[in-house]
Design an enzyme around this catalytic site. Structure first.
Site, PDB file in Angstrom:
ATOM      1  N   CYS A 126       0.813  -1.227   0.000  1.00  0.00           N
ATOM      2  CA  CYS A 126       0.000   0.000   0.000  1.00  0.00           C
ATOM      3  C   CYS A 126       0.847   1.280   0.000  1.00  0.00           C
ATOM      4  O   CYS A 126       0.570   2.221  -0.741  1.00  0.00           O
ATOM      5  CB  CYS A 126      -0.967   0.001   1.186  1.00  0.00           C
ATOM      6  N   HIS A 239      -2.896   6.387   4.558  1.00  0.00           N
ATOM      7  CA  HIS A 239      -1.459   6.461   4.851  1.00  0.00           C
ATOM      8  C   HIS A 239      -0.920   7.808   4.370  1.00  0.00           C
ATOM      9  O   HIS A 239      -1.272   8.274   3.278  1.00  0.00           O
ATOM     10  CB  HIS A 239      -0.695   5.381   4.088  1.00  0.00           C
TER      11      HIS A 239
END
Ligand code: A2P
Length: 334
Positions: A126, A239
């Site tokens: 990710c 994130h």
């Protein structure tokens, strides 16, 4: 189409993403462990019973999306491929296999053609996905020499249990109840720790080395030097990354901004005068990678600092997987 791990944080999003993007699914087969027997998955208004993943789950399956952890992928992806399915795998199990393409559609869609070698396509980590979506256009414009990245990663990257653990710890703290730690070695509520995945002999974590190795593979350039520090923060979704790049050719912040404004999958959010910069709360729930705080690194000749944020469960996992499957059916599985 099968989704292995359909009850998990990413698997649920994969199913939702197939629906949202109107992926032409004739029949959806949600797969999970025995724990999920009796559960259903909602897809296009239908309640579909979850089936237990076994060696026989893949008869008649054309595409299998996997997000049930590395060991499940290691064992079952070849079985699915043998049964005739093309696997798009979200785990780290196959990413560095030279016969498995590692793909971010905005960066290296051409690599999907290599899927015929093993019948498996890997979805990157990710943190790597959102970084390379931003790095690729800068590399094309000015050639990257070195990247230094520090991440601020949400708990959803660990899975549904970690999302529940952060919520439970916050509740316990406010109610003066006993705080339970099961998923992480430390309390995550109101804390930060520089530890994602396991520690390796070189002193880095596996997550940090994924960012190094996967970036070079996706960008098709082993000469780009990358170093990473990956950090868990008490954020549910999204994130963030502080990215420092050194380029061969000088790129001013204005030029970089112009390049990134044209880049696929990227949205520039960079107006500090109005307190506008990317944040997880804005990145979560949508599919673009947000970039801001674009400024010169005046400590070196050709350097830039950037702040990059994306929804780790969507672009960082489920959406990227479904985008790969879309190219597969458009260009290869006709
Ligand atoms: P289950 O819900 O039945 O445990 P997350 O990443 O959120 O932790 O989700 C992991 C996903 O992988 C879940 O759908 C989980 O199913 C699935 N999974 C975990 N272990 C197995 C297994 N041994 N066989 C099949 N699916 C598994």
């Amino acid at each position: 189409m099968a989704v292995a791990g359909a009850t998990g944080a990413v698997g649920q999003r994969m199913v939702a993403c197939l629906q949202e993007r109107r992926f032409p699914v004739a029949e959806l087969v949600p797969l999970a462990s025995e724990r999920s027997l009796g559960k259903t998955v909602t897809f296009n208004g239908q309640e579909i019973p979850v089936q237990v993943l076994t060696k026989d789950s893949f008869a008649g399956i054309e595409i299998a999306l996997f997000s049930a952890g590395g060991s499940i992928s290691k064992e079952y992806a070849p079985i699915a491929a043998q049964a005739g399915a093309v696997v798009v795998d979200n785990s780290s199990a196959w990413r560095m296999d030279p016969d498995v393409p590692l793909v971010v559609p905005e960066v290296n869609p051409q690599d999907i053609a290599q899927y015929t070698k093993k019948g498996i396509i890997a979805n990157p980590n990710c943190s790597t996905i959102q970084m390379v979506v931003v790095l690729k256009p800068l590399h094309d414009a000015a050639r990257l020499k070195r990247v230094v990245v520090s991440t601020y990663q949400a708990v959803s990257g660990t899975g549904q249990k970690a999302v529940e653990e952060l919520a439970a710890q916050v509740r316990a703290l406010f109610c003066h109840q006993e705080l339970v730690k099961k998923v992480y070695p430390h309390r995550i509520a109101f804390n930060v720790f520089p530890h994602i995945d396991v520690f390796l002999e070189n002193g880095y974590t596996k997550e940090e080395m994924k960012m190094v190795n996967e970036t070079q593979k996706i960008m098709g350039d082993p000469h780009i030097r990358v170093t990473a520090t990956t950090v868990r923060v008490p954020v549910f979704y999204g994130h963030s990354e502080a990215v420092n790049v050194e380029t061969e050719r000088k790129l001013t912040p204005e030029e970089a901004r112009r390049v990134l404004e044209q880049a696929p999958g990227v949205k520039v959010v960079d107006n500090p005068a109005k307190n506008e910069y990317p944040m997880p709360l804005d990145a979560a729930g949508q599919d673009l990678t947000l970039v801001g705080r674009i400024r010169e690194d005046f400590s070196i000749e050709n350097g830039l600092n950037l702040w990059v944020v994306a929804d780790n469960v969507r672009k960082g996992a489920a959406t990227n997987t479904v985008q790969i499957a879309e190219i597969l059916i458009r260009d290869y599985l006709k």
